[in-house]
Design a protein around this motif. Sequence first.
Motif, short mmCIF file in Angstrom:
data_model
loop_
_atom_site.label_atom_id
_atom_site.label_comp_id
_atom_site.label_asym_id
_atom_site.label_seq_id
_atom_site.Cartn_x
_atom_site.Cartn_y
_atom_site.Cartn_z
N THR A 261 19.95 3.20 9.39
CA THR A 261 19.78 4.64 9.16
C THR A 261 18.40 5.06 9.65
OG1 THR A 261 18.70 4.56 6.98
CG2 THR A 261 21.12 4.35 7.02
N PRO A 262 18.12 6.34 9.69
CA PRO A 262 16.79 6.80 10.10
C PRO A 262 15.72 6.65 9.01
CG PRO A 262 18.48 8.49 10.52
CD PRO A 262 19.10 7.45 9.64
N LEU A 263 16.09 6.15 7.83
CA LEU A 263 15.11 6.02 6.76
C LEU A 263 13.95 5.11 7.16
CD1 LEU A 263 17.39 5.61 3.60
CD2 LEU A 263 15.85 7.51 4.09
N ARG A 264 12.75 5.55 6.84
CA ARG A 264 11.53 4.78 7.13
C ARG A 264 10.90 4.31 5.82
NH1 ARG A 264 7.58 7.86 9.05
NH2 ARG A 264 8.60 9.84 8.49
N PHE A 265 10.65 3.00 5.73
CA PHE A 265 10.12 2.42 4.50
C PHE A 265 8.73 1.84 4.73
CE2 PHE A 265 14.65 2.31 3.59
CZ PHE A 265 14.69 2.66 2.25
N ARG A 266 7.93 1.91 3.68
CA ARG A 266 6.67 1.16 3.62
C ARG A 266 6.76 0.29 2.36
NH1 ARG A 266 1.00 4.22 2.87
NH2 ARG A 266 2.09 5.61 4.36
N PHE A 267 6.65 -1.02 2.54
CA PHE A 267 6.80 -1.95 1.43
C PHE A 267 5.42 -2.32 0.90
CE2 PHE A 267 10.49 -2.82 4.23
CZ PHE A 267 11.48 -2.35 3.38
N ILE A 268 5.23 -2.14 -0.41
CA ILE A 268 3.96 -2.43 -1.05
C ILE A 268 4.12 -3.64 -1.95
CG2 ILE A 268 2.14 -1.56 -2.56
CD1 ILE A 268 2.32 -0.07 0.07
N GLY A 269 3.35 -4.68 -1.68
CA GLY A 269 3.33 -5.85 -2.56
C GLY A 269 2.38 -5.59 -3.70
N HIS A 270 1.32 -6.39 -3.77
CA HIS A 270 0.32 -6.15 -4.81
C HIS A 270 -0.56 -4.99 -4.41
CE1 HIS A 270 -2.71 -6.83 -7.86
NE2 HIS A 270 -3.62 -6.75 -6.92
N ALA A 271 -0.77 -4.06 -5.33
CA ALA A 271 -1.68 -2.95 -5.10
C ALA A 271 -2.41 -2.66 -6.40
CB ALA A 271 -0.93 -1.70 -4.63
N ASP A 272 -3.71 -2.45 -6.33
CA ASP A 272 -4.45 -2.16 -7.55
C ASP A 272 -4.24 -0.71 -7.97
OD1 ASP A 272 -6.14 -0.59 -5.95
OD2 ASP A 272 -7.66 -2.17 -5.79
N HIS A 273 -4.78 -0.36 -9.11
CA HIS A 273 -4.57 0.97 -9.68
C HIS A 273 -5.08 2.07 -8.74
CE1 HIS A 273 -4.22 4.11 -12.65
NE2 HIS A 273 -5.51 4.34 -12.65
N GLU A 275 -5.31 2.05 -5.49
CA GLU A 275 -4.42 2.20 -4.34
C GLU A 275 -3.14 2.94 -4.74
OE1 GLU A 275 -2.72 1.79 -0.47
OE2 GLU A 275 -4.75 1.92 -1.30
N MET A 276 -2.61 2.63 -5.92
CA MET A 276 -1.41 3.32 -6.37
C MET A 276 -1.68 4.80 -6.59
SD MET A 276 1.02 1.21 -6.20
CE MET A 276 2.27 2.24 -6.95
N LEU A 277 -2.82 5.13 -7.15
CA LEU A 277 -3.15 6.55 -7.33
C LEU A 277 -3.25 7.26 -5.98
CD1 LEU A 277 -5.80 6.51 -10.20
CD2 LEU A 277 -3.45 7.35 -10.32
N ARG A 278 -3.83 6.59 -5.00
CA ARG A 278 -3.95 7.21 -3.68
C ARG A 278 -2.57 7.48 -3.09
NH1 ARG A 278 -3.48 6.22 1.38
NH2 ARG A 278 -2.93 4.02 1.10
N LEU A 279 -1.66 6.52 -3.22
CA LEU A 279 -0.31 6.71 -2.69
C LEU A 279 0.43 7.84 -3.42
CD1 LEU A 279 0.70 2.96 -2.25
CD2 LEU A 279 0.42 4.63 -0.41
N PHE A 280 0.32 7.86 -4.72
CA PHE A 280 0.97 8.93 -5.48
C PHE A 280 0.41 10.30 -5.11
CE2 PHE A 280 2.72 5.72 -8.39
CZ PHE A 280 3.94 6.28 -8.70
N SER A 281 -0.89 10.35 -4.80
CA SER A 281 -1.51 11.63 -4.44
C SER A 281 -1.03 12.14 -3.08
CB SER A 281 -3.03 11.51 -4.45
OG SER A 281 -3.49 10.76 -3.33
N THR A 297 4.15 3.72 -16.65
CA THR A 297 2.86 4.02 -16.03
C THR A 297 3.05 4.84 -14.77
OG1 THR A 297 1.89 2.00 -16.94
CG2 THR A 297 0.77 2.99 -15.06
N SER A 298 4.14 4.60 -14.05
CA SER A 298 4.39 5.35 -12.82
C SER A 298 4.54 6.84 -13.10
CB SER A 298 5.63 4.82 -12.12
OG SER A 298 5.43 3.51 -11.64
N VAL A 299 5.18 7.20 -14.21
CA VAL A 299 5.30 8.60 -14.58
C VAL A 299 3.92 9.22 -14.79
CG1 VAL A 299 5.97 10.14 -16.48
CG2 VAL A 299 7.63 8.54 -15.54
N LEU A 300 3.06 8.49 -15.48
CA LEU A 300 1.71 9.00 -15.74
C LEU A 300 0.91 9.12 -14.44
CD1 LEU A 300 0.81 7.06 -19.00
CD2 LEU A 300 1.96 9.27 -18.73
N GLU A 301 1.09 8.15 -13.54
CA GLU A 301 0.40 8.23 -12.24
C GLU A 301 0.92 9.42 -11.43
OE1 GLU A 301 -0.65 3.49 -11.53
OE2 GLU A 301 1.35 4.25 -11.01
N ALA A 302 2.22 9.65 -11.48
CA ALA A 302 2.79 10.79 -10.76
C ALA A 302 2.28 12.11 -11.34
CB ALA A 302 4.31 10.74 -10.82
#
Length: 399
Positions: A261-273, A275-281, A297-302
């Motif tokens: 399919t045309p879906l594009r993925f980025r796979f994240i292994g270990h990421a610190d807090h 980095e996760m905040l940056r991605l959510f932003s 925690t993901s809800v709170l980060e979002a």
Amino acid sequence: MAALTGHELAIFPVFPAAPNALLRNVTVYYPGLPPEETPELAGVHQSVRIEKVPLSLKTLGGLEALAAQEMRLGESPQTAPFLFGPEILAAAIRHFQPDLVHSLEFQHAGYLVLKARELFTEEEFPSWLATNWGSDIYHYRNFREHRRQLTRLLASIDLYSCECVRDVGLARSLGYVGPALPVFPNTGGFDIAQVEALRFRARPSQRRLIMIKGYQHFAGRALTSLAVLERMIDHLSDYEVVLYSMGEATYQKARDLAARTPLRFRFIGHADHDEMLRLFSEARVYMGISVSDAISTSVLEAMSTGCFPIQTNTSCCDEWYRDGEGGFIVPPDDFEMICDRFERAMIDDALVNRAAEVNWITVQARLDKKVIAKNVQDFYKTAFDLLEQASYVRHAVVE
């Protein structure tokens, strides 16, 4: 650690692992193994004291035999490594002589303390505070053996705490009659200034990432999320999907979708807090589908970063935002509804932008780490007050 000023703190791990690099001014109890057998203890901060619990290897059958042994912790199938089992914990408690044992999580730490408690008389064992995480009660109460063990645990503790009002009611339904401490997130809160600098770089409606929690296990249903993406593929041509916390099944399914399919993925292994905040932003929508969770925690980060959350009603996200206002709350088994809510979040710019504003008010009031640090300090003070200990509390042990 500042929140526990005036108290001596000791930690007993539930499995072999390096002490957290942020630990300061604590004692870590560990099986009394030779240095070459405990490489994870190398390089700990100088203020962290390692206290080795003595082992009689001759009596217990030798180190190699010990390392391979698992001990069942009660009615449920839950086990613990022998070297980090109830006998070793009991020895640490006898040595440290704490006024308070605080178990963090039920199925490992809580069951372990419950088993270790059997090695003491009723008068010998210290006061016990148990904190449950995520699915500790909500999910495991549905299994007969775990339910029995949970009931015994809740009958044995002096104090109870959790991060969901929902779980207080569940603990009561299983027989807990003692005090419940104030409810607040186990995450410890966020740096509001740091989050604020991230969240305003782009309005949610202008962002081109989708965050997907990748758990596919006893509780996680990431494959449902991927099926939603496949159904909604026409809305995703300009988007990249960030898949994190994924297992093999999720990874392989995403790879298959990316190939056909045309879906594009980025796979994240270990990421610190951070980095996760940056991605959510940088993300417009977050989706987490599971049959059991706590706050997530993901809800709170979002919420913190302006990303629109779609979370299942098997969590307690309803204690943080209203359905249709700060995010969507969906049942894990209603695929059509999940697809509908995801589509709305992808096409309704006003919805996601307004949700970011509403959630930011909540985050500032309830997730500021400075506020929560004060809550933690008050939390232990309240615990000691509730235990009605008139004498000065010299020690607190966290398991």
